[in-house]
Design a protein around this motif. Structure first.
Motif, PDB file in Angstrom:
ATOM      1  N   LYS A 125       0.839  -1.195   0.000  1.00  0.00           N
ATOM      2  CA  LYS A 125       0.000   0.000   0.000  1.00  0.00           C
ATOM      3  C   LYS A 125       0.870   1.240   0.000  1.00  0.00           C
ATOM      4  O   LYS A 125       1.842   1.335   0.747  1.00  0.00           O
ATOM      5  CB  LYS A 125      -0.907   0.003   1.239  1.00  0.00           C
ATOM      6  CG  LYS A 125      -1.861   1.181   1.330  1.00  0.00           C
ATOM      7  CD  LYS A 125      -2.752   1.041   2.571  1.00  0.00           C
ATOM      8  CE  LYS A 125      -3.767   2.165   2.684  1.00  0.00           C
ATOM      9  NZ  LYS A 125      -4.620   2.003   3.886  1.00  0.00           N
ATOM     10  N   SER A 181     -13.399   5.640  -5.939  1.00  0.00           N
ATOM     11  CA  SER A 181     -12.562   4.484  -5.651  1.00  0.00           C
ATOM     12  C   SER A 181     -12.893   3.352  -6.606  1.00  0.00           C
ATOM     13  O   SER A 181     -13.976   3.318  -7.198  1.00  0.00           O
ATOM     14  CB  SER A 181     -12.757   4.015  -4.201  1.00  0.00           C
ATOM     15  OG  SER A 181     -14.095   3.609  -3.996  1.00  0.00           O
ATOM     16  N   THR A 204     -15.208  -3.557  -8.682  1.00  0.00           N
ATOM     17  CA  THR A 204     -15.971  -2.779  -7.703  1.00  0.00           C
ATOM     18  C   THR A 204     -15.558  -1.318  -7.828  1.00  0.00           C
ATOM     19  O   THR A 204     -14.372  -1.021  -7.908  1.00  0.00           O
ATOM     20  CB  THR A 204     -15.694  -3.267  -6.266  1.00  0.00           C
ATOM     21  OG1 THR A 204     -16.142  -4.612  -6.127  1.00  0.00           O
ATOM     22  CG2 THR A 204     -16.410  -2.396  -5.246  1.00  0.00           C
ATOM     23  N   TYR A 205     -16.538  -0.441  -7.875  1.00  0.00           N
ATOM     24  CA  TYR A 205     -16.217   0.985  -7.898  1.00  0.00           C
ATOM     25  C   TYR A 205     -17.222   1.737  -7.034  1.00  0.00           C
ATOM     26  O   TYR A 205     -18.341   1.260  -6.781  1.00  0.00           O
ATOM     27  CB  TYR A 205     -16.186   1.538  -9.325  1.00  0.00           C
ATOM     28  CG  TYR A 205     -17.436   1.291 -10.143  1.00  0.00           C
ATOM     29  CD1 TYR A 205     -18.518   2.165 -10.106  1.00  0.00           C
ATOM     30  CD2 TYR A 205     -17.523   0.164 -10.973  1.00  0.00           C
ATOM     31  CE1 TYR A 205     -19.643   1.938 -10.862  1.00  0.00           C
ATOM     32  CE2 TYR A 205     -18.652  -0.068 -11.733  1.00  0.00           C
ATOM     33  CZ  TYR A 205     -19.718   0.822 -11.672  1.00  0.00           C
ATOM     34  OH  TYR A 205     -20.852   0.595 -12.420  1.00  0.00           O
ATOM     35  N   LYS A 221     -20.838  -3.356  -7.178  1.00  0.00           N
ATOM     36  CA  LYS A 221     -19.992  -4.539  -7.254  1.00  0.00           C
ATOM     37  C   LYS A 221     -20.488  -5.418  -8.394  1.00  0.00           C
ATOM     38  O   LYS A 221     -21.554  -6.023  -8.290  1.00  0.00           O
ATOM     39  CB  LYS A 221     -20.022  -5.321  -5.925  1.00  0.00           C
ATOM     40  CG  LYS A 221     -19.478  -4.544  -4.734  1.00  0.00           C
ATOM     41  CD  LYS A 221     -19.425  -5.412  -3.476  1.00  0.00           C
ATOM     42  CE  LYS A 221     -18.806  -4.664  -2.322  1.00  0.00           C
ATOM     43  NZ  LYS A 221     -18.649  -5.511  -1.112  1.00  0.00           N
ATOM     44  N   THR A 249      -6.507  -1.948  -5.881  1.00  0.00           N
ATOM     45  CA  THR A 249      -7.475  -0.988  -5.348  1.00  0.00           C
ATOM     46  C   THR A 249      -6.839   0.395  -5.310  1.00  0.00           C
ATOM     47  O   THR A 249      -5.647   0.531  -5.011  1.00  0.00           O
ATOM     48  CB  THR A 249      -7.919  -1.387  -3.923  1.00  0.00           C
ATOM     49  OG1 THR A 249      -8.527  -2.670  -3.966  1.00  0.00           O
ATOM     50  CG2 THR A 249      -8.906  -0.371  -3.353  1.00  0.00           C
ATOM     51  N   SER A 250      -7.650   1.400  -5.597  1.00  0.00           N
ATOM     52  CA  SER A 250      -7.160   2.774  -5.502  1.00  0.00           C
ATOM     53  C   SER A 250      -8.313   3.702  -5.135  1.00  0.00           C
ATOM     54  O   SER A 250      -9.475   3.419  -5.439  1.00  0.00           O
ATOM     55  CB  SER A 250      -6.542   3.225  -6.829  1.00  0.00           C
ATOM     56  OG  SER A 250      -5.992   4.529  -6.709  1.00  0.00           O
ATOM     57  N   TYR A 251      -7.972   4.797  -4.467  1.00  0.00           N
ATOM     58  CA  TYR A 251      -8.961   5.844  -4.199  1.00  0.00           C
ATOM     59  C   TYR A 251      -8.261   7.195  -4.159  1.00  0.00           C
ATOM     60  O   TYR A 251      -7.063   7.299  -3.925  1.00  0.00           O
ATOM     61  CB  TYR A 251      -9.723   5.580  -2.897  1.00  0.00           C
ATOM     62  CG  TYR A 251      -8.896   5.656  -1.640  1.00  0.00           C
ATOM     63  CD1 TYR A 251      -8.630   6.878  -1.020  1.00  0.00           C
ATOM     64  CD2 TYR A 251      -8.385   4.506  -1.051  1.00  0.00           C
ATOM     65  CE1 TYR A 251      -7.875   6.954   0.142  1.00  0.00           C
ATOM     66  CE2 TYR A 251      -7.634   4.565   0.112  1.00  0.00           C
ATOM     67  CZ  TYR A 251      -7.377   5.789   0.700  1.00  0.00           C
ATOM     68  OH  TYR A 251      -6.623   5.869   1.835  1.00  0.00           O
ATOM     69  N   TYR A 279     -10.356  -6.907 -10.134  1.00  0.00           N
ATOM     70  CA  TYR A 279      -9.935  -8.269  -9.820  1.00  0.00           C
ATOM     71  C   TYR A 279      -9.431  -8.967 -11.074  1.00  0.00           C
ATOM     72  O   TYR A 279      -9.899  -8.702 -12.186  1.00  0.00           O
ATOM     73  CB  TYR A 279     -11.109  -9.078  -9.246  1.00  0.00           C
ATOM     74  CG  TYR A 279     -11.605  -8.621  -7.906  1.00  0.00           C
ATOM     75  CD1 TYR A 279     -11.223  -9.278  -6.742  1.00  0.00           C
ATOM     76  CD2 TYR A 279     -12.478  -7.547  -7.801  1.00  0.00           C
ATOM     77  CE1 TYR A 279     -11.700  -8.877  -5.501  1.00  0.00           C
ATOM     78  CE2 TYR A 279     -12.955  -7.127  -6.565  1.00  0.00           C
ATOM     79  CZ  TYR A 279     -12.563  -7.793  -5.425  1.00  0.00           C
ATOM     80  OH  TYR A 279     -13.032  -7.387  -4.204  1.00  0.00           O
ATOM     81  N   LYS A 311      -5.715  -8.527  -7.089  1.00  0.00           N
ATOM     82  CA  LYS A 311      -6.535  -7.331  -7.305  1.00  0.00           C
ATOM     83  C   LYS A 311      -5.719  -6.075  -7.054  1.00  0.00           C
ATOM     84  O   LYS A 311      -4.671  -6.097  -6.391  1.00  0.00           O
ATOM     85  CB  LYS A 311      -7.769  -7.353  -6.399  1.00  0.00           C
ATOM     86  CG  LYS A 311      -7.460  -7.360  -4.908  1.00  0.00           C
ATOM     87  CD  LYS A 311      -8.727  -7.462  -4.071  1.00  0.00           C
ATOM     88  CE  LYS A 311      -8.403  -7.526  -2.579  1.00  0.00           C
ATOM     89  NZ  LYS A 311      -9.613  -7.624  -1.735  1.00  0.00           N
ATOM     90  N   THR A 345     -11.819  -1.153  -7.388  1.00  0.00           N
ATOM     91  CA  THR A 345     -11.040  -2.373  -7.190  1.00  0.00           C
ATOM     92  C   THR A 345     -11.229  -3.246  -8.425  1.00  0.00           C
ATOM     93  O   THR A 345     -12.365  -3.554  -8.802  1.00  0.00           O
ATOM     94  CB  THR A 345     -11.493  -3.148  -5.943  1.00  0.00           C
ATOM     95  OG1 THR A 345     -11.338  -2.326  -4.785  1.00  0.00           O
ATOM     96  CG2 THR A 345     -10.679  -4.423  -5.763  1.00  0.00           C
ATOM     97  N   THR A 404     -21.799   2.389  -3.944  1.00  0.00           N
ATOM     98  CA  THR A 404     -20.869   1.329  -4.315  1.00  0.00           C
ATOM     99  C   THR A 404     -21.559   0.373  -5.273  1.00  0.00           C
ATOM    100  O   THR A 404     -22.717  -0.013  -5.056  1.00  0.00           O
ATOM    101  CB  THR A 404     -20.389   0.536  -3.079  1.00  0.00           C
ATOM    102  OG1 THR A 404     -19.763   1.427  -2.160  1.00  0.00           O
ATOM    103  CG2 THR A 404     -19.388  -0.544  -3.480  1.00  0.00           C
TER     104      THR A 404
END
Length: 797
Positions: free
Chosen positions: A546, A610, A621-622, A647, A590-592, A614, A588, A612, A645
């Motif tokens: 991270k 944000s 997922t956003y 998914k 992930t970012s935000y 996979y 995966k 993610t 959110t």
């Protein structure tokens, strides 16, 4: 360079270092004069010569002396009842002083002045009292790790706005503090002034941000001696009335009870509640929970939030266990059904004792008793009903010993115990903790050993241990840590834990600026690596890298950017809901990116997108969180938060059948809307609005069977409807009037409803209508609590 010049330079460096690190000392003056807290400071005794001045900037430009046109002067008096603080806060532009009126413990957009008091001068815990330029009080118990604003003391303050700035006058009774019984007192003391429009904070005794620890850098208060403090006995009787109606019917309820606070001595206090009433506490945020774990709820009951810093040592105490859901479910026959299963258990009474000795030993004891609780079961053949105990009479205990030393270190012992009457499950958990820092607060070593013992149908024991090393000062800092949790480590009777049976290694390295640059007021970058390996199988349970950047611009806009990479396949040992089974989790990323614009502006806005991605079949997922806030004036503000959110092709457990463990690939949406409004009639009287609408669905489109290797294979035979559609609505409109210190009248109108179905409805307006067409409950309540000081009553009679 000559020998003389070298010697002079060495002397200057040595002198500067000692001057730089020297603690300031303020002398408190004794008074027998009656001090009226009116913000005018016109009593003759205030002409004492001991003045705290020459404040130094804490943030953002650490170490910079305060400008002469913002000069700050503070004086302290004392008698046998309290200490008194008078502060003159000069400002060459008094019409620009920010002064939003807020609720208690809410800072808002206001200048504020605060006093930090450490009655034992041990460098480890402050009692902090804040007053805003609008006259609003904030207070907290502070350690290096946290500020606990749920703690509320009874004290008095008044503010006056003047043509040269503003004036604060404060009275803090000894009952609001903790200190030794020595004849001559020496307290840790600091003052802080925040000038909101300039985004600047100043302290009396300099706090060097190169050093991670703040509390040991306080100044000294001397002069308090031979005080004879009065009996600390306070009674807080309360009464409340509720009217409730829903589709089933309506009814009225009256309640009355008593809170007791007794000062055993100047260091220890006993708190007790008799016949508790938590009917006006904040509602819980219900969600569609598809996780294998229970939803962790916030604690909103004052008794379990105020002054509980000792009891939270070691993370073994989750207070929502007390008066929470029953611990068992009744066993029923095929022809029976449960027609009444209480969602919570009633609390009968609770008591806590806490304080600290002169030698730094903190002692905390908490005990609570909950009521025997039954479920009602109906025989569908005979229509007869019976009751079965789902939670017996239960006793909860928390015991803490916390020894502080060397101004910045401690060793602690914690024990929690849950004893249920009869043949029900009992539990006992103990922990040894240590937290050691170097004299200069440069390095820190901390860790623990915890042991749990469960007495149930089958007894079992478990343990957890950890060791952490941290560099806590300078621009560059780091953390190295490791921990081990055994399979049967279990603290869930009085604590909360989700993951066990793994060992972990974690590392963190960070860089920060200590003074502003041309672009940033603050800037920090962190790099983290975390690995968790499941003990039984040796499989990777968690593994990520991270990187986070946090910064505040010179315009006071906040930015945060994060990237989390899971580069390896991991395994989830909980989602299958069966011991020994696990689910493969793909790689995966992930970012935000979070932004919050200057909160000093009348209109401010924050948003955080944000995502993610996979490494699995178009799975993504956003989300987006955004929150505009508008402050109409110093009394009225509205704040809206939208959190969305989505998914796509999410995967999760749905059922067991004769073929094994069934998973579904599903699409999910989660939408939460929150509106918060405040109108302050004055700094003692406010009208508050809190509304929340939550909607979420889960729509399955493919089913799978879990294999022994953690992978999923298509299952075309499963056809049960396992979709979910969930709506939740909460609305609170309240009026609160603190008509005297510690005394409040509150009026609350509340309505709420929930709707859950297997039929997915994707139209938002239809969902919103459906939740109101369900069993909407309306509650109107009035509550009165009155603070009675034994000494005031005694003196009157």
């Amino acid at each position: 360079m000559s020998k003389f010049q070298s010697a002079a330079l060495i002397f200057l460096i040595f002198y500067s270092f000692n001057t730089y690190s020297q603690k300031k000392v303020l002398l408190a003056k004794s008074t027998t004069e009656n001090i009226t807290i009116d913000g005018k400071i016109n009593e003759e005794i205030w002409k004492t010569e001991s003045v705290a001045t020459d404040f130094v900037m804490f943030q953002p430009d650490n170490g910079k002396p305060i400008n002469t046109n913002k000069k700050t002067e503070v004086k302290v008096l004392y008698d046998n009842n309290a200490i008194y603080i008078a502060a003159l806060l000069y400002d060459n532009e008094p019409d620009k002083i920010k002064k939003e009126i807020t609720n208690r413990d809410v800072f808002g957009v206001s200048d504020n002045f605060s006093v930090y008091i450490n009655g034992f001068n041990d460098g480890q815990q402050d009692f902090r009292f804040f007053v805003s330029s609008a006259g609003v009080q904030m207070d907290c118990l502070a350690t290096e790790d946290s500020e606990d604003f749920t703690w509320d003391a009874i004290w008095d303050s008044e503010v006056t706005l003047t043509d040269f700035g503003w004036v604060v006058e404060i009275k803090i009774p000894y009952a609001a503090l903790r200190f030794s019984n020595a004849d001559k007192q020496t307290w840790g003391l600091n003052f802080m002034r925040e000038i909101k429009r300039d985004v600047q904070k100043y302290t009396w005794n300099r706090v060097d941000t190169k050093i991670g620890a703040v509390i040991p850098q306080a100044g000294i208060l001397e002069g308090i001696k031979n005080i004879k403090t009065p009996t600390r006995l306070f009674l807080i009787p309360y009464s409340s009335a509720y009217y409730q109606e829903n589709d089933i019917g309506s009814g009225t309820t009256f309640k009355a009870g008593l809170d007791i606070k007794y000062g055993i001595n100047d260091s220890f206090t006993l708190d007790a509640i008799l016949v508790p009433d938590f009917g006006q506490t904040k509602f819980d945020n219900a969600i569609l929970n598809l996780e294998p774990f229970e939803q962790k709820l916030d604690e909103n009951r004052p008794f379990f939030t105020e002054g509980t810093d000792l009891f939270n040592k070691g993370g073994l105490f989750y207070s929502r266990r007390i008066g929470g859901a029953p611990s068992t479910e009744p066993i029923i026959a095929a022809n029976e059904e449960i027609i009444n299963y209480p969602s919570t258990v009633d609390l009968l009474n609770a008591v806590k004792v806490s304080g600290r000795t002169e030698k730094g030993l903190g002692i905390g004891f908490l005990n609570a008793v909950t009521e025997k609780t039954y479920a009602t079961i109906r025989d569908n053949d005979t229509n007869e009903t019976r009751k079965e105990v789902i939670e017996p009479l239960t006793n909860y205990n928390v015991l803490v010993f916390d020894q502080r030393f060397n101004q910045n270190s401690s060793v602690s012992f914690v024990n929690t115990n849950t004893t249920r009457n009869g043949g029900f499950r009992d539990a006992n958990v103990s922990a040894l903790l240590f937290d050691l820092s170097t004299k200069e607060n440069t390095y820190n070593l901390y860790g623990d050993f915890k042991y749990s013992s469960i007495n149930a149908i089958e007894d079992y024991d478990g343990f957890k241990t950890s060791l952490n090393f941290e560099k806590t000062s300078g621009k560059y800092r780091y953390i190295l840590s490791g921990k081990y949790l055994s399979k049967d480590y279990d603290i869930n009777d009085l604590g909360i834990i989700f993951y066990t049976n793994y060992h972990n290694a974690y590392a963190n390295a960070s860089y920060r600026i200590l003074n502003p640059t041309k672009v940033f007021n603050t800037f920090k970058i962190e790099q983290e690596v975390n690995l968790e390996i499941q003990n039984t199988t040796g499989k990777l349970q968690e593994g990520w890298y991270k990187s986070v950047i946090k910064a505040t611009s010179r315009n006071n806009d906040y930015f945060e950017l994060a990237l989390i990479i899971n580069p390896l396949e991991t395994f989830d040992f909980y989602e299958p809901r069966k011991n020994g089974r696990y689910l493969q989790i793909p790689r995966k990323i992930t970012s935000y990116f979070g932004t919050e614009f200057n909160s000093n502006n009348a209109f401010t806005f924050d948003f955080t997108p944000s995502f993610t991605i996979y490494d699995q079949d178009d799975r993504i997922t956003y989300g987006l969180a955004l929150g505009p806030k508008y402050r109409f004036n110093d009394k009225f503000s509205l704040f809206y938060v939208l959190d969305y959110t989505r998914k796509k092709n999410d995967r999760g457990w749905v059922a067991f059948d004769n073929m094994g463990i069934i998973f579904a690939e599903r699409n999910r949406e989660i939408l939460q809307n929150d509106i918060t409004g405040k109108y302050a009639l004055n700094n003692k009287m406010t009208i508050n609005l809190t509304a929340r609408y939550y909607w979420s669905y889960s729509e399955n489109h493919d089913f799978f069977t879990l294999q022994d290797n953690g992978h999923l294979v298509q299952n075309n035979n499963y056809s049960m409807n396992k979709n979910r559609n969930f709506n939740s609505w909460n609305f609170d409109l309240s009026y609160s009037w603190w008509f005297a210190p510690g005394s409040e009248i509150s009026i609350l109108y509340r309505n709420y409803a929930q709707e859950s179905t297997r039929d997915v409805e994707k139209n938002l307006s239809t969902n919103f209508k459906n939740v109101f067409d369900s069993n909407l409950t309306n509650i109107f309540s009035i509550s009165l609590r009155y603070f009675i000081d034994y000494n005031v009553v005694k003196n009157k009679f």
